[in-house]
Motif scaffolding. Sequence first.
Motif, short mmCIF file in Angstrom:
data_model
loop_
_atom_site.label_atom_id
_atom_site.label_comp_id
_atom_site.label_asym_id
_atom_site.label_seq_id
_atom_site.Cartn_x
_atom_site.Cartn_y
_atom_site.Cartn_z
N GLY A 68 6.58 -14.20 3.12
CA GLY A 68 6.50 -15.65 3.07
C GLY A 68 7.52 -16.18 2.09
O GLY A 68 8.27 -15.42 1.48
N VAL A 69 7.56 -17.47 1.93
CA VAL A 69 8.51 -18.11 1.02
C VAL A 69 8.31 -17.60 -0.41
O VAL A 69 9.27 -17.35 -1.12
CB VAL A 69 8.35 -19.65 1.08
N GLY A 70 7.08 -17.40 -0.81
CA GLY A 70 6.80 -17.05 -2.19
C GLY A 70 6.69 -15.58 -2.49
O GLY A 70 6.64 -15.19 -3.66
N GLY A 71 6.64 -14.71 -1.47
CA GLY A 71 6.48 -13.29 -1.76
C GLY A 71 6.27 -12.46 -0.53
O GLY A 71 6.54 -12.90 0.59
N MET A 72 5.77 -11.24 -0.74
CA MET A 72 5.54 -10.33 0.37
C MET A 72 4.51 -9.28 0.00
O MET A 72 4.16 -9.11 -1.17
CB MET A 72 6.84 -9.65 0.80
N THR A 73 4.04 -8.58 1.04
CA THR A 73 3.14 -7.46 0.87
C THR A 73 3.82 -6.23 1.46
O THR A 73 4.33 -6.28 2.58
CB THR A 73 1.80 -7.70 1.58
N LEU A 74 3.82 -5.15 0.69
CA LEU A 74 4.43 -3.89 1.12
C LEU A 74 3.39 -2.80 1.18
O LEU A 74 2.38 -2.86 0.47
CB LEU A 74 5.50 -3.46 0.11
N ARG A 75 3.65 -1.78 1.99
CA ARG A 75 2.88 -0.54 1.97
C ARG A 75 3.87 0.57 1.71
O ARG A 75 4.87 0.69 2.42
CB ARG A 75 2.16 -0.30 3.30
N ALA A 76 3.59 1.36 0.68
CA ALA A 76 4.52 2.42 0.29
C ALA A 76 3.79 3.48 -0.53
O ALA A 76 2.75 3.20 -1.12
CB ALA A 76 5.67 1.83 -0.52
N PRO A 77 4.36 4.67 -0.61
CA PRO A 77 3.78 5.73 -1.45
C PRO A 77 4.26 5.62 -2.89
O PRO A 77 4.89 6.52 -3.43
CB PRO A 77 4.29 7.01 -0.77
N ILE B 296 12.27 4.46 -2.40
CA ILE B 296 10.97 4.72 -1.81
C ILE B 296 10.91 3.96 -0.49
O ILE B 296 11.10 2.74 -0.46
CB ILE B 296 9.82 4.22 -2.73
N HIS B 297 10.65 4.67 0.60
CA HIS B 297 10.58 4.02 1.91
C HIS B 297 9.15 3.59 2.22
O HIS B 297 8.20 4.31 1.90
CB HIS B 297 11.10 4.96 3.00
N GLY B 298 9.02 2.41 2.80
CA GLY B 298 7.71 1.87 3.14
C GLY B 298 7.82 0.86 4.26
O GLY B 298 8.75 0.92 5.07
N GLU B 299 6.88 -0.08 4.26
CA GLU B 299 6.82 -1.10 5.31
C GLU B 299 6.53 -2.45 4.68
O GLU B 299 5.68 -2.55 3.78
CB GLU B 299 5.70 -0.73 6.29
N CYS B 300 7.21 -3.48 5.14
CA CYS B 300 6.89 -4.86 4.74
C CYS B 300 5.85 -5.35 5.74
O CYS B 300 6.14 -5.53 6.92
CB CYS B 300 8.14 -5.74 4.76
N ARG C 97 -0.17 -7.31 -7.55
CA ARG C 97 -1.35 -6.49 -7.26
C ARG C 97 -0.92 -5.20 -6.58
O ARG C 97 0.15 -5.12 -5.98
CB ARG C 97 -2.34 -7.23 -6.36
N CYS C 98 -1.75 -4.19 -6.70
CA CYS C 98 -1.53 -2.92 -6.03
C CYS C 98 -2.88 -2.24 -5.88
O CYS C 98 -3.66 -2.19 -6.83
CB CYS C 98 -0.59 -2.04 -6.85
N HIS C 99 -3.17 -1.77 -4.67
CA HIS C 99 -4.40 -1.00 -4.51
C HIS C 99 -4.19 0.12 -3.51
O HIS C 99 -3.33 0.05 -2.63
CB HIS C 99 -5.60 -1.89 -4.13
N ALA C 100 -4.95 1.17 -3.69
CA ALA C 100 -4.83 2.37 -2.87
C ALA C 100 -5.37 2.13 -1.46
O ALA C 100 -6.41 1.50 -1.29
CB ALA C 100 -5.59 3.52 -3.52
N LEU C 101 -4.64 2.65 -0.48
CA LEU C 101 -5.08 2.60 0.92
C LEU C 101 -5.61 3.96 1.36
O LEU C 101 -6.27 4.05 2.38
CB LEU C 101 -3.91 2.20 1.83
N GLY C 102 -5.29 4.99 0.61
CA GLY C 102 -5.68 6.35 0.97
C GLY C 102 -4.47 7.15 1.42
O GLY C 102 -3.44 6.59 1.80
N GLY D 202 1.47 -6.19 -3.51
CA GLY D 202 1.70 -7.61 -3.26
C GLY D 202 2.46 -8.21 -4.43
O GLY D 202 2.21 -7.84 -5.58
N GLY D 203 3.39 -9.08 -4.12
CA GLY D 203 4.17 -9.65 -5.21
C GLY D 203 4.80 -10.99 -4.89
O GLY D 203 4.74 -11.47 -3.76
N THR D 204 5.39 -11.57 -5.91
CA THR D 204 6.05 -12.85 -5.83
C THR D 204 7.57 -12.63 -5.86
O THR D 204 8.06 -11.86 -6.67
CB THR D 204 5.65 -13.72 -7.05
N THR D 205 8.26 -13.34 -4.99
CA THR D 205 9.71 -13.25 -4.97
C THR D 205 10.27 -13.94 -6.22
O THR D 205 10.01 -15.12 -6.44
CB THR D 205 10.29 -13.90 -3.70
#
Length: 103
Positions: free
Chosen positions: A40-49, A32-36, A83-88, A95-98
């Motif tokens: 950060g040291v502890g995790g990241m936030t992605l946007r993806a379908p 699944i292709h998306g965007e970071c 966490r995960c929530h819809a952007l539309g 969002g997650g923890t490494t």
Amino acid sequence: MNDRASHVERRLDRRIPLGCPAAIRLKTGETIHGECVEIGVGGMTLRAPYVPGQAEVLEVMVSVPGNGSVARPPLVTRLEVKRCHALGQGMYEIGGTTVRVVG
């Protein structure tokens, strides 16, 4: 999955805005292709379908920022979804923890 208002207060590490291409490799072999969006040291936030399950562990590959002038392999991590929530329009913010840096 989670209420958006409360996740920021739980972060222990600073996140850096990024905006790099990312790919989520599923256990089925599908990518699944998306965007970071931030990292950060502890995790990241992605946007993806993609809608992950809570606590699902994803393999995420984040490309090097920039125009490709620096030849570096992508950052590969295992990310536990918090966490995960819809952007539309079929896009979701994940969002997650490494859990582990693979490469």
